[in-house]
Design a protein around this motif. Structure first.
Motif, short mmCIF file in Angstrom:
data_model
loop_
_atom_site.label_atom_id
_atom_site.label_comp_id
_atom_site.label_asym_id
_atom_site.label_seq_id
_atom_site.Cartn_x
_atom_site.Cartn_y
_atom_site.Cartn_z
N GLY A 156 7.02 -16.00 23.57
CA GLY A 156 6.60 -16.49 24.87
C GLY A 156 6.16 -17.93 24.88
O GLY A 156 5.94 -18.51 25.93
N ASN A 157 6.03 -18.50 23.71
CA ASN A 157 5.62 -19.91 23.61
C ASN A 157 6.87 -20.74 23.32
O ASN A 157 7.39 -20.75 22.22
CB ASN A 157 4.59 -20.07 22.49
CG ASN A 157 4.01 -21.47 22.46
OD1 ASN A 157 4.70 -22.45 22.79
ND2 ASN A 157 2.75 -21.58 22.10
N ARG A 158 7.31 -21.45 24.35
CA ARG A 158 8.57 -22.17 24.19
C ARG A 158 8.45 -23.36 23.26
O ARG A 158 9.39 -23.70 22.54
CB ARG A 158 9.05 -22.65 25.56
CG ARG A 158 9.49 -21.51 26.42
CD ARG A 158 10.13 -22.00 27.70
NE ARG A 158 10.35 -20.87 28.61
CZ ARG A 158 10.80 -21.02 29.85
NH1 ARG A 158 11.06 -22.23 30.31
NH2 ARG A 158 10.99 -19.97 30.61
N VAL A 159 7.31 -24.00 23.30
CA VAL A 159 7.12 -25.13 22.39
C VAL A 159 7.21 -24.65 20.96
O VAL A 159 7.88 -25.25 20.12
CB VAL A 159 5.75 -25.79 22.67
CG1 VAL A 159 5.50 -26.92 21.69
CG2 VAL A 159 5.69 -26.31 24.09
N LEU A 160 6.54 -23.56 20.71
CA LEU A 160 6.58 -22.97 19.37
C LEU A 160 8.00 -22.59 19.00
O LEU A 160 8.47 -22.87 17.88
CB LEU A 160 5.66 -21.75 19.32
CG LEU A 160 5.58 -20.98 18.01
CD1 LEU A 160 5.02 -21.87 16.92
CD2 LEU A 160 4.72 -19.74 18.17
#
Lengths: 248, 248
Positions: A156-160
């Motif tokens: 759910g963390n796109r940056v990650l």
DNA sequence: AGACGGTATGCTGTAGGCAGTCGACGAAAA
DNA sequence: TTTTCGTCGACTGCCTACAGCATACCGTCT
């Protein structure tokens, strides 16, 4: 050896033009690097790459700079681009970072992955196991990457996820030539990981992912550690002093 | 003895830079974005930027692509470059990633930082505290970045440090406009962090760094959360039939 | 009056070309 | 023979120019 000569040996596939040329050139050069046609430390002459790919120098320049940003090539101002030379130490550090990013991804995925996500994970895992059983090494490697990418997506963390993807691409490059083993054990761990994600057990998912990536790391270091140290690959610019004619 | 040998033994500090125009343009555009002269969502016309900076379009193009790779601008094929619009959600994710990377960095730094490293940390910390006491907000922000960068450096993992630096630059951009507070408390935490690193207590160092970056994150979310949501900044190309620059 | 198509505009993507610069080779001197 | 300087060649970095295309404006049709 000239690039044009290398092209003669393999398929000199001109780039199709679905999108911008730059994107295509980037992928083409990545493929050339991963496949080993461009060797670490090799000087990438823009005009030769341009001729090889059938484009002008500008898209090649832009591609090289983007690749430099992702760690594929090193850009020496005034000298040009050289294929990055993966150090053993750097590979170790990169794998450590991957462990970090993917462990966190697994933890988050255990929290946020829904049924649909788990279903997709299971599908990929089944395909991977099938690939291993049929000795499809390349397919197994690709499916391994896909599965890991899906886990990061499900975090759910796109940056990650983006960062992990970037790291994973480099890992894959470093790792591919020595990843000819560690077949089924890896996929057993994948299965356990998916079980943990499905159960929403973030601690277990993180633990499994950490151990899983550490296994990969250990496998890599073990295999690479026995290799002879490469001689100093000092980057030099002039790869083609004379000899316009004969290859040999 | 050759000079190159001497250079090999000592710090191989290259001459500042051959200062390629591209590098200069990158920094200039970053500065324009950070300073707010280029607003989020704004269409960056290559020729206008080129004229503004007194160079040709090519270095500007290359700079924009590198900036795209680092998340400063979004590149829409066939449309051009737009200053990235920091979403609240994305900022949150970015800060989460920063927490992850810097926590690990702190853990490693506690293991590997020597006396020299700790000394440099203390120097930076003292300067930061002095900056806060003299209400030098910009200086304090810069020193904060420097200190965090030094911690990642001391981790000994260059890949990790590089990634953290990349993330930190974006964090700084997002965070700067709302970082006008949280002055001294932050530096108290820095002091505690350095103490833990000096003691080699990796668990405590990691814990402090995690809480520290989480405090920053909470502060950011709190402040940004109260802001009105910007209208949909749909990227459109032709924004300007006249001149760039708004300072008129 | 509103919707649709044509035209104009300016931007991007790409190509080609020129000067600056770096490395290598060869000649001259010690 | 070894070291140093001069010259040459190649490549990079940058600028300029052109083609393709997406958007915006405007006239016409319904």
């Amino acid at each position: 050896m000239l690039l044009s000569d290398q092209a003669g040996t393999t398929a000199a596939a001109k780039i199709p033009r679905p999108a911008t040329l730059r994107e295509s050139v980037i992928e083409a050069i990545q493929e050339l690097i991963v496949s080993g046609q461009l060797k670490p430390g090799q000087h990438l002459v823009e005009s030769e790459l341009a001729a090889l790919l059938g484009v002008s120098r500008q898209p090649v320049r832009e591609a090289l700079q983007q690749l430099s940003g992702e760690g594929w090539v090193d850009l020496h101002p005034g000298q040009g681009a050289f294929v990055h030379v993966p150090t053993l130490e750097e590979a170790d550090q990169l794998l450590a970072v991957r462990t970090l990013l993917e462990t966190e991804s697994a933890r988050l995925a255990a929290q946020y992955a829904g049924e649909e996500g788990v279903r997709r994970l299971r599908t990929l895992c089944a395909q991977g196991i099938a690939a291993v059983k049929s000795d499809d090494v390349d397919g197994a490697v690709a499916l391994n990457s896909e599965l890991h990418a899906l886990v990061t997506d499900l975090s759910g963390n796109r940056v990650l996820a983006e960062l992990a993807a970037q790291v994973a691409r480099r890992v894959r490059w470093y790792h591919t030539p020595v990843a000819r083993q560690r077949g089924m054990a890896s996929w057993d761990e994948h299965t356990a990981l998916i079980d943990a994600i499905e159960a929403g057990d973030e601690r277990r998912a993180a633990k499994i992912m950490r151990e899983h990536t550490e296994h990969t790391r250990a496998s890599y270091m073990e295999q690479r550690g026995t290799e002879p140290v490469e001689p100093a690959p000092k980057p030099v610019r002039r790869r083609r002093p004379r000899q316009l004619g004969g290859a040999g």
